[in-house]
Motif scaffolding. Structure first.
Motif, PDB file in Angstrom:
ATOM      1  N   TYR A  79       0.651  -1.046   0.131  1.00  0.00           N
ATOM      2  CA  TYR A  79       0.094   0.069   0.168  1.00  0.00           C
ATOM      3  C   TYR A  79       0.872   1.177   0.110  1.00  0.00           C
ATOM      4  O   TYR A  79       0.541   2.156  -0.546  1.00  0.00           O
ATOM      5  CB  TYR A  79      -1.145   0.117   0.834  1.00  0.00           C
ATOM      6  N   THR A  80       2.060   1.400   0.840  1.00  0.00           N
ATOM      7  CA  THR A  80       2.259   2.233   1.445  1.00  0.00           C
ATOM      8  C   THR A  80       3.933   2.326   1.521  1.00  0.00           C
ATOM      9  O   THR A  80       4.261   0.476   2.238  1.00  0.00           O
ATOM     10  CB  THR A  80       2.216   4.078   1.434  1.00  0.00           C
ATOM     11  N   MET A  81       5.007   2.847   1.405  1.00  0.00           N
ATOM     12  CA  MET A  81       6.433   2.237   2.036  1.00  0.00           C
ATOM     13  C   MET A  81       6.966   2.874   1.843  1.00  0.00           C
ATOM     14  O   MET A  81       6.697   4.820   1.620  1.00  0.00           O
ATOM     15  CB  MET A  81       7.111   1.596   0.623  1.00  0.00           C
ATOM     16  N   THR A  82       8.447   3.335   2.705  1.00  0.00           N
ATOM     17  CA  THR A  82       9.178   4.752   3.407  1.00  0.00           C
ATOM     18  C   THR A  82      11.033   4.021   2.954  1.00  0.00           C
ATOM     19  O   THR A  82      11.306   2.373   3.403  1.00  0.00           O
ATOM     20  CB  THR A  82       8.765   5.193   4.693  1.00  0.00           C
ATOM     21  N   ALA A  83      11.302   4.587   3.006  1.00  0.00           N
ATOM     22  CA  ALA A  83      13.748   3.826   3.225  1.00  0.00           C
ATOM     23  C   ALA A  83      13.611   5.190   4.306  1.00  0.00           C
ATOM     24  O   ALA A  83      13.149   6.168   4.751  1.00  0.00           O
ATOM     25  CB  ALA A  83      13.936   4.443   2.237  1.00  0.00           C
ATOM     26  N   HIS A  96      -1.956  -4.587   6.525  1.00  0.00           N
ATOM     27  CA  HIS A  96      -1.396  -3.532   7.889  1.00  0.00           C
ATOM     28  C   HIS A  96      -0.379  -3.905   8.374  1.00  0.00           C
ATOM     29  O   HIS A  96       0.375  -3.333   9.346  1.00  0.00           O
ATOM     30  CB  HIS A  96      -2.485  -3.644   8.532  1.00  0.00           C
ATOM     31  N   GLU A  97       0.643  -4.830   7.766  1.00  0.00           N
ATOM     32  CA  GLU A  97       1.165  -5.138   8.109  1.00  0.00           C
ATOM     33  C   GLU A  97       3.221  -4.644   7.579  1.00  0.00           C
ATOM     34  O   GLU A  97       2.938  -4.121   6.424  1.00  0.00           O
ATOM     35  CB  GLU A  97       1.811  -7.368   7.762  1.00  0.00           C
ATOM     36  N   VAL A  98       4.274  -5.066   8.825  1.00  0.00           N
ATOM     37  CA  VAL A  98       4.700  -4.309   8.155  1.00  0.00           C
ATOM     38  C   VAL A  98       5.921  -4.823   7.601  1.00  0.00           C
ATOM     39  O   VAL A  98       6.723  -6.317   8.408  1.00  0.00           O
ATOM     40  CB  VAL A  98       5.720  -3.166   9.173  1.00  0.00           C
ATOM     41  N   ARG A 120      -2.067   2.991   8.355  1.00  0.00           N
ATOM     42  CA  ARG A 120      -1.992   3.283   7.319  1.00  0.00           C
ATOM     43  C   ARG A 120      -1.653   4.216   6.386  1.00  0.00           C
ATOM     44  O   ARG A 120      -1.218   4.534   5.567  1.00  0.00           O
ATOM     45  CB  ARG A 120      -3.800   4.249   6.964  1.00  0.00           C
ATOM     46  N   ASP A 121      -0.658   4.783   7.342  1.00  0.00           N
ATOM     47  CA  ASP A 121       0.832   5.257   6.983  1.00  0.00           C
ATOM     48  C   ASP A 121       1.833   5.015   7.378  1.00  0.00           C
ATOM     49  O   ASP A 121       2.055   4.268   8.754  1.00  0.00           O
ATOM     50  CB  ASP A 121       1.126   6.720   6.751  1.00  0.00           C
ATOM     51  N   LEU A 136       1.331   5.551  11.034  1.00  0.00           N
ATOM     52  CA  LEU A 136      -0.176   6.359  12.202  1.00  0.00           C
ATOM     53  C   LEU A 136      -1.315   5.591  11.181  1.00  0.00           C
ATOM     54  O   LEU A 136      -1.504   4.978  10.736  1.00  0.00           O
ATOM     55  CB  LEU A 136      -0.432   7.832  10.896  1.00  0.00           C
ATOM     56  N   ARG A 137      -2.110   5.517  13.078  1.00  0.00           N
ATOM     57  CA  ARG A 137      -3.172   4.526  12.202  1.00  0.00           C
ATOM     58  C   ARG A 137      -4.539   5.209  11.618  1.00  0.00           C
ATOM     59  O   ARG A 137      -4.697   6.496  12.250  1.00  0.00           O
ATOM     60  CB  ARG A 137      -3.691   3.501  14.180  1.00  0.00           C
ATOM     61  N   PHE A 138      -5.755   4.584  11.801  1.00  0.00           N
ATOM     62  CA  PHE A 138      -6.619   5.261  10.984  1.00  0.00           C
ATOM     63  C   PHE A 138      -6.980   6.230  12.140  1.00  0.00           C
ATOM     64  O   PHE A 138      -7.968   6.633  11.999  1.00  0.00           O
ATOM     65  CB  PHE A 138      -7.681   4.271  10.779  1.00  0.00           C
ATOM     66  N   GLU A 139      -7.025   5.621  13.492  1.00  0.00           N
ATOM     67  CA  GLU A 139      -7.796   6.571  14.686  1.00  0.00           C
ATOM     68  C   GLU A 139      -6.807   7.983  15.059  1.00  0.00           C
ATOM     69  O   GLU A 139      -7.036   8.224  16.290  1.00  0.00           O
ATOM     70  CB  GLU A 139      -8.222   5.399  15.224  1.00  0.00           C
ATOM     71  N   GLN A 140      -5.865   7.869  13.951  1.00  0.00           N
ATOM     72  CA  GLN A 140      -5.194   8.570  14.275  1.00  0.00           C
ATOM     73  C   GLN A 140      -4.119   9.093  15.152  1.00  0.00           C
ATOM     74  O   GLN A 140      -3.346   9.244  15.812  1.00  0.00           O
ATOM     75  CB  GLN A 140      -5.887  10.048  14.374  1.00  0.00           C
TER      76      GLN A 140
END
Length: 354
Positions: A79-83, A96-98, A120-121, A136-140
């Protein structure tokens, strides 16, 4: 209205040298033969398997650089990624797995780490091992992991109610629902506003510049570490409008991930293309011969200069001292070596490292 605005923003993301080498002897290479925060509005920011494949280049408004886009992988179900700042990649999958990749994003080399639940992010800060990973979760809820993303290490650090997206690099950043951009102070558990960028959906920062992705898939970079004076990065036609994530792992490396339905990972590099102008063209802190991008080019200049084979001491070639091997006046390789001058104005010799 605020809740509806936030929902709309959350949904839009898935939709979318040495110049001296010219004159080696005169440059002091004598005897080189070896014996051995402003707001950014729409005018700047936006309009309302295995194997690597180079897909194209595009001119960039960083003097002397031509970014190279290389297709690295199609990671699958990401879904999304980071470096991290050392080049490792974290992926947040649809469930939602990392996951972690320490092999340049190559397919089949992803390792499952943990499930922080309802994330979610994701954003990584600092180098792998000593840096941190945030989700960051959906519930902020903002969760932090200082164990490389492993299970059992997620802790709640804040609840940024207006945060739409988070981004990493040398610092943790957040883009709020009003397009304002904030930096996280982990020690003080507080946020400071650094500017705004219309339509921003992803953000990353290095020691030399900011990178911003907008909701229409355009990428911008700042001129320096001030949040302003942004320039657009041209992208290949093949992925125009499909970009979903960006994350910088260094001053001259940007990772680009397309939307989950396309799901391709690109590595964008910004090599120094002018190695003889005395300027740090790619703004990575190293100019000409001190930049590893220039090692091969300037090493070839050394071999063309000398009329015989052997190893030559080049005391201005990255990383400050270097040994260039020549065969038939053809460049073979550059390696580590310490250039030591013998006597005032005397010849140099090489002391090879252990």
């Amino acid at each position: 209205m605020l809740l509806e605005r936030r929902k709309a923003i959350m949904m839009r993301k898935p939709i979318v040298a040495c110049s001296m080498l010219l004159s080696l002897l005169a440059a002091g290479l004598n005897g080189c033969a070896a014996s051995e925060s402003e707001d950014v509005d729409g005018a700047l920011g936006a309009e309302g398997e295995g194997g690597e494949e180079e897909i194209g280049t595009a001119e960039l408004a960083l003097t002397g650089t031509t970014p190279v886009w290389t297709l690295v992988a199609d990671p699958g179900n990401v879904y999304t990624m980071t470096a991290t700042t050392t080049g490792e990649l974290y992926a947040l999958k649809w469930d939602h797995e990392v996951w972690l990749n320490r092999s340049g994003g190559a397919n089949w080399l992803w390792d499952y780490l943990s499930d922080p639940k309802y994330a979610r992010d994701i954003a990584a800060t600092g180098p792998y091992g000593s840096g941190s990973v945030y989700v960051l979760r959906f519930e902020q809820q903002l969760l932090k992991n200082s164990c490389g993303g492993g299970a059992g290490c997620w802790t709640h650090v804040d609840t940024p109610t207006d945060a739409a997206y988070i981004g990493g690099g040398t610092s943790l950043l957040a883009v709020n629902v009003d397009d304002s951009v904030w930096r996280w102070n982990d020690a003080g558990r507080s946020w400071s506003r650094i500017g705004a960028f219309t339509g921003a959906t992803e953000i990353s920062v290095t020691s030399s510049r900011y990178w911003v992705l907008t909701e229409n898939g355009r990428i911008f970079h700042s001129a320096d570490t001030r949040f302003g004076s942004f320039t657009e990065l041209p992208v290949p036609d093949d992925i125009r409008g499909k970009i979903h994530d960006i994350s910088a792992s260094g001053n001259d490396v940007l990772w680009v991930h397309t939307d989950p339905w396309d799901d391709r990972l690109f590595k964008v590099t910004f090599p120094e293309s002018n190695c003889k102008d005395g300027v740090d063209n790619d703004r990575d802190g190293a100019s000409d011969g001190f930049d590893p991008d220039c090692t091969d080019q300037l090493g070839a200049d050394v071999c063309r200069h000398f009329a015989r084979d052997g190893d030559f001491c080049v005391n201005r070639l990255y990383p400050g001292h270097g040994v260039v091997a020549c065969d038939g006046r053809t460049y073979v390789a550059a390696s580590w070596g310490e250039c030591v001058q013998v006597g005032a104005g005397g010849r140099d010799h090489i002391e090879f490292p252990d």
